[in-house]
Design a protein around this motif. Structure first.
Motif, PDB file in Angstrom:
ATOM      1  N   LEU A   1      56.401  81.816  36.266  1.00 12.91           N
ATOM      2  CA  LEU A   1      55.724  81.359  37.627  1.00 12.91           C
ATOM      3  C   LEU A   1      56.982  81.007  38.903  1.00 12.91           C
ATOM      4  CD1 LEU A   1      53.866  78.377  35.904  1.00 12.91           C
ATOM      5  CD2 LEU A   1      52.628  80.202  37.969  1.00 12.91           C
ATOM      6  N   ASN A   2      57.731  80.997  38.543  1.00 16.67           N
ATOM      7  CA  ASN A   2      59.070  80.752  39.402  1.00 16.67           C
ATOM      8  C   ASN A   2      59.038  82.500  39.813  1.00 16.67           C
ATOM      9  OD1 ASN A   2      61.603  79.435  39.904  1.00 16.67           O
ATOM     10  ND2 ASN A   2      62.925  80.991  39.416  1.00 16.67           N
ATOM     11  N   GLU A   3      59.385  83.530  39.005  1.00 16.31           N
ATOM     12  CA  GLU A   3      59.188  85.260  39.614  1.00 16.31           C
ATOM     13  C   GLU A   3      58.030  85.065  40.988  1.00 16.31           C
ATOM     14  OE1 GLU A   3      61.407  87.256  39.174  1.00 16.31           O
ATOM     15  OE2 GLU A   3      62.610  85.426  38.785  1.00 16.31           O
ATOM     16  N   ARG A   4      56.838  84.513  40.099  1.00 18.15           N
ATOM     17  CA  ARG A   4      55.631  85.209  40.879  1.00 18.15           C
ATOM     18  C   ARG A   4      55.449  84.417  42.232  1.00 18.15           C
ATOM     19  NH1 ARG A   4      51.479  82.215  42.156  1.00 18.15           N
ATOM     20  NH2 ARG A   4      49.377  82.656  42.468  1.00 18.15           N
ATOM     21  N   GLU A   5      56.576  83.134  42.134  1.00 16.47           N
ATOM     22  CA  GLU A   5      56.218  82.382  43.543  1.00 16.47           C
ATOM     23  C   GLU A   5      57.674  83.041  44.533  1.00 16.47           C
ATOM     24  OE1 GLU A   5      56.873  77.714  44.086  1.00 16.47           O
ATOM     25  OE2 GLU A   5      58.599  78.880  45.027  1.00 16.47           O
ATOM     26  N   ILE A   6      58.468  83.434  43.523  1.00 22.30           N
ATOM     27  CA  ILE A   6      59.798  84.363  44.716  1.00 22.30           C
ATOM     28  C   ILE A   6      58.701  85.779  45.611  1.00 22.30           C
ATOM     29  CG2 ILE A   6      61.382  86.016  45.039  1.00 22.30           C
ATOM     30  CD1 ILE A   6      62.239  83.316  42.671  1.00 22.30           C
ATOM     31  N   LYS A   7      57.621  86.176  44.742  1.00 27.17           N
ATOM     32  CA  LYS A   7      57.030  87.947  45.353  1.00 27.17           C
ATOM     33  C   LYS A   7      56.564  87.388  46.412  1.00 27.17           C
ATOM     34  CE  LYS A   7      57.141  90.395  40.820  1.00 27.17           C
ATOM     35  NZ  LYS A   7      56.424  90.229  39.825  1.00 27.17           N
ATOM     36  N   GLU A   8      55.468  86.034  45.896  1.00 27.28           N
ATOM     37  CA  GLU A   8      54.820  85.589  47.172  1.00 27.28           C
ATOM     38  C   GLU A   8      55.394  84.768  48.295  1.00 27.28           C
ATOM     39  OE1 GLU A   8      51.039  83.234  46.039  1.00 27.28           O
ATOM     40  OE2 GLU A   8      52.539  81.831  46.855  1.00 27.28           O
ATOM     41  N   GLN A   9      56.013  84.528  48.349  1.00 25.62           N
ATOM     42  CA  GLN A   9      58.022  84.429  49.114  1.00 25.62           C
ATOM     43  C   GLN A   9      57.797  85.473  49.913  1.00 25.62           C
ATOM     44  OE1 GLN A   9      58.762  80.822  49.927  1.00 25.62           O
ATOM     45  NE2 GLN A   9      56.500  80.508  49.417  1.00 25.62           N
ATOM     46  N   GLN A  10      58.284  86.232  49.129  1.00 25.60           N
ATOM     47  CA  GLN A  10      58.951  87.611  50.453  1.00 25.60           C
ATOM     48  C   GLN A  10      57.244  87.811  51.537  1.00 25.60           C
ATOM     49  OE1 GLN A  10      60.416  89.914  47.171  1.00 25.60           O
ATOM     50  NE2 GLN A  10      62.190  89.167  46.709  1.00 25.60           N
ATOM     51  N   SER A  11      55.971  87.566  51.039  1.00 22.92           N
ATOM     52  CA  SER A  11      55.329  88.483  51.830  1.00 22.92           C
ATOM     53  C   SER A  11      55.373  87.533  53.296  1.00 22.92           C
ATOM     54  CB  SER A  11      54.311  88.645  51.432  1.00 22.92           C
ATOM     55  OG  SER A  11      53.602  87.394  51.236  1.00 22.92           O
ATOM     56  N   LYS A  12      55.210  86.363  53.011  1.00 23.74           N
ATOM     57  CA  LYS A  12      55.672  85.551  54.220  1.00 23.74           C
ATOM     58  C   LYS A  12      56.408  85.252  55.276  1.00 23.74           C
ATOM     59  CE  LYS A  12      52.986  81.595  51.844  1.00 23.74           C
ATOM     60  NZ  LYS A  12      53.327  80.415  50.985  1.00 23.74           N
ATOM     61  N   PRO A  13      56.545  84.936  56.182  1.00 21.56           N
ATOM     62  CA  PRO A  13      57.286  84.946  57.568  1.00 21.56           C
ATOM     63  C   PRO A  13      58.696  83.847  56.922  1.00 21.56           C
ATOM     64  CG  PRO A  13      55.580  84.351  58.402  1.00 21.56           C
ATOM     65  CD  PRO A  13      54.886  84.089  56.925  1.00 21.56           C
TER      66      PRO A  13
END
Ligand code: 4AD
Ligand code: MG
Length: 479
Positions: free
Chosen positions: A284-296
């Motif tokens: 879940l940590n990795e998943r969130e990091i990836k998701e965060q990268q698509s945000k400003p």
């Protein structure tokens, strides 16, 4: 031979041992490398098929989603990505998954939105994300029982059907088996609930607290952990109509003891998840990091999921009064720049934007706010010396807002009677509650933790619908 769970295969089984694994196919690469998952862990086991030795018609059915039983020897893996794999001796398809049907479901091998997965609650359990979330949800629940049991609390089952609206907010679901088209009427033309199943008007519980207080004043320290129901029409990412709540209640505790207990309890759960859910948490940590990268940049979290949990575990919560919080908010930039949507004024309840400012911008840690104005809190909270505020506490968490609400209880009969009158609560209905203040009344305190909000915090999921298997929200009770 009995089946070995994949978690056990990966952690305990010796290379060279023969075993049987049963599970669902996550991927089948060239009828040679088959990824199998059985839910016991987020990790798959790779089963390697020497396809020359197998019936093609069987292998054809080993598709994503199908259930299989595989027997063979555990060997060191030739490939990278896994330490061990199974050299298949026999493979049996237990239940086929029709490839055309799969095309219409979440099981096509691609990324799906969480919203889409919600519509397929029966299949979303098969995804890595929800497997992780629901294994962690279990662990949170277990940690809660363990914490209280270790501390000498007794688990109390409070009723789901009740005549009381403990929080007095009027957001209740009625329970009746009268014929809605033709209910019995009183002489005045109102529905005659004396003819209803329970002989009076009842509802689904909004909280087990009042009943828990009765038990605490005899057993000393108890906790409830059950479903609660609120007909709040708030379609937010933090509200459910059916959610689970944990409510400890402790005789002889005051508000400070109550805050200490809450803080220790929340840190314990957080630490338990860090210690016991490493694989799921790291996914879940990795998943969130990836998701965060698509945000400003400005919308990204400052800390990762794991860092947030470690932070809560290792740092003191900031404690301040409601009155102090109002002052902080009035000095804040968003207040001066008129960025808050809702009013900041002593006596007015704080909105989630204010709570999140305090936690995320001002103090950057969990916050416990105490001593709220009496009018905006429930009737049972203990009146302070000033006559204006009550011994209430709300715990505010980063990304969540209010996660816990609690208080020291009003143990003085005369004050409690006055409060009932102030809040228009008929004392007669609560005779059993008032009685506890007549027979050896003592100072006592407790709180309620919203279970799903805690699961949101430890999984990093941002919508409460994604941490409960079957969410109930306005206009939605599918499955
Ligand atoms: O603050 P609340 O309303 O407090 C009580 O019910 C007290 N009887 C608790 C007590 O002192 N024993 O609710 C407690 C917590 C909230 O802080 C929040 O985390 C959660 O329950 N909660 C909800 N969670 C999901 N959906 C909702 N609609 C919720 N309403 C409250
Ligand atoms: Mg509350």
């Amino acid at each position: 031979m009995k089946r070995t769970k994949i978690s056990q295969v990966l952690e305990q089984s010796e290379v060279g041992s023969s075993l049987i694994v049963k599970g669902w196919v996550r991927a089948n690469r060239g009828n040679r490398f088959i990824q199998i998952n059985d839910g016991s862990t987020i990790k798959n086991i790779q089963a390697v098929v020497e396809f020359e030795n197998f019936d093609e018609n069987v292998l054809k059915k080993v598709t994503t989603g199908a259930s299989v039983a595989v027997s063979g020897k555990l060997v060191e893996s030739q490939g990278s990505g896994q330490a061990v794999e199974i050299m298949v001796e026999t493979i049996e398809v237990l239940g086929e998954a029709n490839p055309e049907e799969i095309q219409k479901t979440v099981m096509q091998p691609k990324r799906h939105s969480l919203e889409y997965l919600r519509e397929q609650a029966h299949l979303r359990f098969r995804t890595n994300t929800f497997g992780a979330v629901f294994r962690i949800r279990h662990a949170v629940s277990f940690a809660i029982h363990k914490y209280f049991n270790d501390q000498g609390f007794f688990y109390l089952h409070t009723p789901i059907i009740t005549g009381s609206d403990a929080e007095g907010a009027g957001e209740i679901f009625h329970v009746s088996n009268l014929d809605p088209k033709n209910p019995p009427l009183t002489e005045e033309g109102n529905i005659d609930y004396s003819k209803d199943f329970f002989g009076k008007q009842v509802n689904l519980t909004v909280s087990g607290q009042l009943e828990a207080e009765l038990a605490a004043l005899a057993l000393g320290q108890v906790y409830t952990f059950g479903p609660t129901f609120r007909a709040e029409n708030s379609n937010t990412s933090r509200h459910l109509a059916e959610f689970w709540m944990i409510e400890p209640e402790v005789a002889f505790n005051d508000l400070n003891d109550n805050m200490d207990l809450t803080e220790d309890f929340l840190k314990y759960i957080t630490n338990y998840i860090l210690d016991n859910c490493k694989h799921d948490l790291s996914f879940l940590n990795e998943r969130e990091i990836k998701e965060q990268q698509s945000k400003p940049q400005k919308d990204r979290n400052e800390l990762t999921l794991v860092e947030r949990l470690e932070f809560v575990r290792d740092n003191d919560f900031k404690r301040l009064t409601y009155t102090e919080a109002i002052e902080v908010l009035k000095r804040s930039k968003p207040y001066k720049k008129k960025k808050f949507k809702y009013e900041v004024e002593w006596g007015v309840d704080l909105q989630s934007e204010h709570e999140r400012y305090l936690v995320e911008k001002e103090f950057k840690c969990p916050v416990i706010l105490t001593d709220y104005p009496a009018e905006i809190k429930a009737f049972y909270m203990r009146e302070n010396e000033d006559g204006k505020t009550v011994a209430a506490m709300d715990v505010l968490f980063p990304g969540i807002g209010e996660i816990v609400g609690g208080s020291q209880r009003e143990e003085r009969l005369d004050v409690l009677k006055r409060k009932c009158a102030d809040f228009n609560i008929p004392e007669e209905d609560l005779w059993w509650y008032m009685d506890t203040r007549k027979f050896g009344s003592v100072q006592h305190a407790g709180f309620g933790l919203g279970f799903e909000r805690m699961v949101m915090f430890v999984t990093g999921m941002t919508n409460i619908r994604d941490v409960i298997p079957f969410p109930r929200t306005p206009q939605n009770a599918e499955f």
